[in-house]
Scaffold this motif. Structure first.
Motif, PDB file in Angstrom:
ATOM      1  N   UNK A 158    -129.309  69.612 -15.142  1.00 61.87           N
ATOM      2  CA  UNK A 158    -129.393  68.676 -16.258  1.00 61.87           C
ATOM      3  C   UNK A 158    -128.031  68.220 -16.770  1.00 61.87           C
ATOM      4  N   UNK A 159    -126.975  68.949 -16.432  1.00 67.86           N
ATOM      5  CA  UNK A 159    -125.633  68.558 -16.838  1.00 67.86           C
ATOM      6  C   UNK A 159    -124.977  67.619 -15.830  1.00 67.86           C
ATOM      7  N   UNK A 160    -125.739  67.285 -14.810  1.00 63.79           N
ATOM      8  CA  UNK A 160    -125.185  66.421 -13.785  1.00 63.79           C
ATOM      9  C   UNK A 160    -124.269  67.144 -12.828  1.00 63.79           C
ATOM     10  N   UNK A 161    -124.359  68.471 -12.799  1.00 63.71           N
ATOM     11  CA  UNK A 161    -123.515  69.288 -11.938  1.00 63.71           C
ATOM     12  C   UNK A 161    -124.285  69.709 -10.682  1.00 63.71           C
ATOM     13  N   UNK A 162    -123.576  69.765  -9.567  1.00 58.32           N
ATOM     14  CA  UNK A 162    -124.193  70.195  -8.313  1.00 58.32           C
ATOM     15  C   UNK A 162    -124.348  71.712  -8.309  1.00 58.32           C
ATOM     16  N   UNK A 163    -125.551  72.183  -8.052  1.00 59.00           N
ATOM     17  CA  UNK A 163    -125.851  73.615  -8.067  1.00 59.00           C
ATOM     18  C   UNK A 163    -125.515  74.261  -6.735  1.00 59.00           C
ATOM     19  N   UNK A 164    -125.862  73.594  -5.650  1.00 55.82           N
ATOM     20  CA  UNK A 164    -125.651  74.169  -4.309  1.00 55.82           C
ATOM     21  C   UNK A 164    -124.288  73.769  -3.757  1.00 55.82           C
ATOM     22  N   UNK A 165    -124.079  73.993  -2.470  1.00 52.62           N
ATOM     23  CA  UNK A 165    -122.827  73.625  -1.809  1.00 52.62           C
ATOM     24  C   UNK A 165    -123.137  72.706  -0.634  1.00 52.62           C
ATOM     25  N   UNK A 166    -123.168  71.385  -0.878  1.00 55.37           N
ATOM     26  CA  UNK A 166    -123.481  70.440   0.207  1.00 55.37           C
ATOM     27  C   UNK A 166    -122.491  70.571   1.354  1.00 55.37           C
ATOM     28  N   UNK A 167    -122.977  70.329   2.573  1.00 50.28           N
ATOM     29  CA  UNK A 167    -122.132  70.467   3.756  1.00 50.28           C
ATOM     30  C   UNK A 167    -121.352  69.196   4.073  1.00 50.28           C
ATOM     31  N   UNK A 168    -121.624  68.109   3.354  1.00 49.38           N
ATOM     32  CA  UNK A 168    -120.897  66.864   3.598  1.00 49.38           C
ATOM     33  C   UNK A 168    -119.423  67.043   3.244  1.00 49.38           C
ATOM     34  N   UNK A 169    -118.543  66.436   4.030  1.00 47.17           N
ATOM     35  CA  UNK A 169    -117.108  66.567   3.784  1.00 47.17           C
ATOM     36  C   UNK A 169    -116.711  66.007   2.422  1.00 47.17           C
ATOM     37  N   UNK A 170    -117.471  65.025   1.946  1.00 52.94           N
ATOM     38  CA  UNK A 170    -117.191  64.420   0.640  1.00 52.94           C
ATOM     39  C   UNK A 170    -117.779  65.235  -0.503  1.00 52.94           C
ATOM     40  N   UNK A 171    -118.605  66.228  -0.173  1.00 49.85           N
ATOM     41  CA  UNK A 171    -119.248  67.042  -1.194  1.00 49.85           C
ATOM     42  C   UNK A 171    -120.617  66.527  -1.593  1.00 49.85           C
ATOM     43  N   UNK A 172    -120.821  65.225  -1.495  1.00 44.59           N
ATOM     44  CA  UNK A 172    -122.114  64.624  -1.849  1.00 44.59           C
ATOM     45  C   UNK A 172    -122.190  63.246  -1.215  1.00 44.59           C
ATOM     46  N   UNK A 173    -123.353  62.911  -0.682  1.00 38.96           N
ATOM     47  CA  UNK A 173    -123.517  61.637   0.012  1.00 38.96           C
ATOM     48  C   UNK A 173    -124.141  60.573  -0.890  1.00 38.96           C
ATOM     49  N   UNK A 174    -123.954  59.329  -0.479  1.00 38.97           N
ATOM     50  CA  UNK A 174    -124.610  58.199  -1.138  1.00 38.97           C
ATOM     51  C   UNK A 174    -125.982  58.029  -0.496  1.00 38.97           C
ATOM     52  N   UNK A 175    -127.030  58.041  -1.322  1.00 34.61           N
ATOM     53  CA  UNK A 175    -128.403  58.073  -0.821  1.00 34.61           C
ATOM     54  C   UNK A 175    -129.239  56.930  -1.402  1.00 34.61           C
ATOM     55  N   UNK A 176    -130.348  56.575  -0.721  1.00 35.15           N
ATOM     56  CA  UNK A 176    -131.196  55.492  -1.211  1.00 35.15           C
ATOM     57  C   UNK A 176    -132.257  55.961  -2.206  1.00 35.15           C
ATOM     58  N   UNK A 177    -132.593  57.265  -2.179  1.00 38.52           N
ATOM     59  CA  UNK A 177    -133.671  57.765  -3.034  1.00 38.52           C
ATOM     60  C   UNK A 177    -133.415  59.197  -3.479  1.00 38.52           C
ATOM     61  N   UNK A 178    -133.983  59.548  -4.624  1.00 45.42           N
ATOM     62  CA  UNK A 178    -133.899  60.922  -5.113  1.00 45.42           C
ATOM     63  C   UNK A 178    -135.102  61.202  -6.008  1.00 45.42           C
ATOM     64  N   UNK A 179    -135.624  62.420  -5.923  1.00 44.82           N
ATOM     65  CA  UNK A 179    -136.676  62.850  -6.843  1.00 44.82           C
ATOM     66  C   UNK A 179    -136.002  63.438  -8.074  1.00 44.82           C
ATOM     67  N   UNK A 180    -136.232  62.795  -9.232  1.00 46.83           N
ATOM     68  CA  UNK A 180    -135.635  63.244 -10.483  1.00 46.83           C
ATOM     69  C   UNK A 180    -136.709  63.714 -11.457  1.00 46.83           C
ATOM     70  N   UNK A 181    -136.350  64.649 -12.316  1.00 47.68           N
ATOM     71  CA  UNK A 181    -137.278  65.217 -13.297  1.00 47.68           C
ATOM     72  C   UNK A 181    -136.884  64.731 -14.693  1.00 47.68           C
ATOM     73  N   UNK A 182    -137.888  64.261 -15.455  1.00 43.96           N
ATOM     74  CA  UNK A 182    -137.638  63.732 -16.798  1.00 43.96           C
ATOM     75  C   UNK A 182    -138.584  64.367 -17.811  1.00 43.96           C
ATOM     76  N   UNK A 183    -138.116  64.482 -19.025  1.00 39.33           N
ATOM     77  CA  UNK A 183    -139.005  64.904 -20.107  1.00 39.33           C
ATOM     78  C   UNK A 183    -140.030  63.816 -20.395  1.00 39.33           C
ATOM     79  N   UNK A 184    -139.576  62.549 -20.301  1.00 41.80           N
ATOM     80  CA  UNK A 184    -140.464  61.408 -20.543  1.00 41.80           C
ATOM     81  C   UNK A 184    -140.238  60.363 -19.450  1.00 41.80           C
ATOM     82  N   UNK A 185    -140.850  60.545 -18.295  1.00 41.62           N
ATOM     83  CA  UNK A 185    -140.611  59.626 -17.168  1.00 41.62           C
ATOM     84  C   UNK A 185    -141.054  58.195 -17.427  1.00 41.62           C
ATOM     85  N   UNK A 186    -142.046  57.996 -18.302  1.00 42.57           N
ATOM     86  CA  UNK A 186    -142.525  56.640 -18.572  1.00 42.57           C
ATOM     87  C   UNK A 186    -141.482  55.787 -19.286  1.00 42.57           C
ATOM     88  N   UNK A 187    -140.520  56.426 -19.921  1.00 37.56           N
ATOM     89  CA  UNK A 187    -139.500  55.681 -20.659  1.00 37.56           C
ATOM     90  C   UNK A 187    -138.330  55.254 -19.774  1.00 37.56           C
TER      91      UNK A 187
END
Length: 388
Positions: free
Chosen positions: A339-368
């Protein structure tokens, strides 16, 4: 009167004697050096012979025994999931590599055929116990033979939305998506076109559905596709479906990926040797009580986590009560953000994180949450997946 020998003669003789005695130790110092070189040469020969014998025995086991074949094909499978797929031909041969890839394609298609019949409670909210009743998400660490990972559990599946990038021509990092939308957690989702493993993350593979609407349709002439998603009631859907079937089932969020590894409470992968090699993994699953689980396993990092097979992931999720589970885009895309926008795991990408087209996100109020369709008005053929 005979002349006396000059003094210098005795002195010179004495000096010569001194020089003679000092020269002898210098000659003796050379002998240990020769012995040392001889010892090092003997040691080198012993190590060379031992190493050669070990390599010969290992090669015999690796290529000629049934147990060696299991590990050989697991290594080949691991290479197949990387950008160095062609290296696998040196392990199992070029013909076997083609056959192996074709075998997996067919196997994954077959694994998506059986219709899922699992049900969840009407409210769709998982029971996490008295202590966790009011906590929407929880993260726990998981470990196995040679791997380390994390399990994100979302108690209410209807709190999950599929989020897409907010700029044309380029994917977006999950950390950016979480911060931008105010989500409380996020993981990578579907696959994308990735020319030379340097793609911009903007061209999805298959289909993308968010909020019950089709955002991207790259099926072309295909009538059906393997999907991973959630319907409007919070039930997870995974397997092979047509777009018409998905709409009739009330699909809400979905991406294309495979294979499905658990259906109707049973694992579809019979053993570890058929688990598509060792690699970083991202898997989505659902328990009978409705809770959604995201399993993310790090890999390609010796000393920390090498990675897991899909069989390993399947067994972990079955132990946690999964009744359905399906593979997401893992590898260097595997990422878990809190929730702090911090990476929890250790991605194997050399950049640390890749640019992606989709992600499953969790919201308290997804309709908003407003999620504009960044691909609206664009044709898949018009998207250059490699242009940044």
């Amino acid at each position: 009167m005979p002349s006396l020998p000059p003094r210098t003669t005795k002195a010179a003789s004495a000096t010569a004697g001194i020089k003679s005695t000092t020269a002898t130790p210098r000659r003796t110092k050379k002998k240990p050096a020769r012995r040392n070189r001889s010892f090092l040469w003997q040691l080198f020969k012993i190590l060379f012979v031992t190493g050669f014998a070990f390599v010969t025995v290992f090669a015999g086991w690796f290529y000629l025994t049934p147990s060696g074949k299991v590990y050989r094909y697991m290594l080949a499978d691991s290479l197949i999931t990387t950008q160095h797929r062609e290296w696998a031909k040196y392990v199992i041969g070029e013909k076997a590599l083609r056959e192996r890839v074709a075998q997996y394609v067919k196997q994954f298609e077959d694994m998506g055929e059986e219709r899922d019949t699992h049900t969840i409670p009407a409210n769709g909210e998982g029971d996490t116990g008295d202590e966790g009743q009011e906590k929407l998400t929880s993260i726990e660490e998981v470990d196995g033979e040679g791997f380390h990972g994390f399990l994100l559990t979302v108690r209410d599946p209807k709190k999950i939305r599929l989020v897409v990038p907010n700029k044309k021509g380029r994917g977006e990092r999950v950390t950016s998506m979480v911060k931008r939308t105010g989500a409380i957690a996020g993981v990578n989702a579907g696959g994308f076109a990735d020319p030379n493993w340097k793609g911009n993350g903007f061209k999805p593979i298959g289909i993308v559905i968010s909020g019950g609407k089709i955002y991207y349709d790259g099926l072309g002439n295909k009538n059906s596709v393997q999907i991973v998603g959630i319907d409007k009631n919070g039930k997870m859907l995974a397997g092979k479906y047509s777009v018409k079937e998905l709409m009739e089932l009330g699909i809400s969020e979905a991406v294309s990926f495979s294979p499905r590894i658990i259906v109707n409470g049973k694992g579809l992968i019979p053993n570890r040797s058929q688990g598509w090699g060792v690699a970083p993994r991202s898997v989505m699953a659902q328990r009978e009580d409705g809770a959604i689980m995201f399993l993310l396993i790090d890999g390609r990092q010796p000393g920390y986590s090498i990675g897991a097979t899909l069989y390993d992931a399947q067994e972990i999720l079955l132990e946690h009560g999964a009744v359905i589970a399906a593979n997401l885009d893992g590898g260097s895309s595997t990422v878990l953000v809190d929730e702090n926008g911090e990476i929890v795991n250790k991605p194997s990408a050399s950049s640390g994180e890749r640019y992606l087209p989709t992600a499953f996100l969790v919201f308290e109020d997804p309709d908003s949450v407003d999620i504009p369709n960044i691909w609206e008005g664009m044709k898949p053929s018009e998207i250059d997946a490699g242009k940044w």
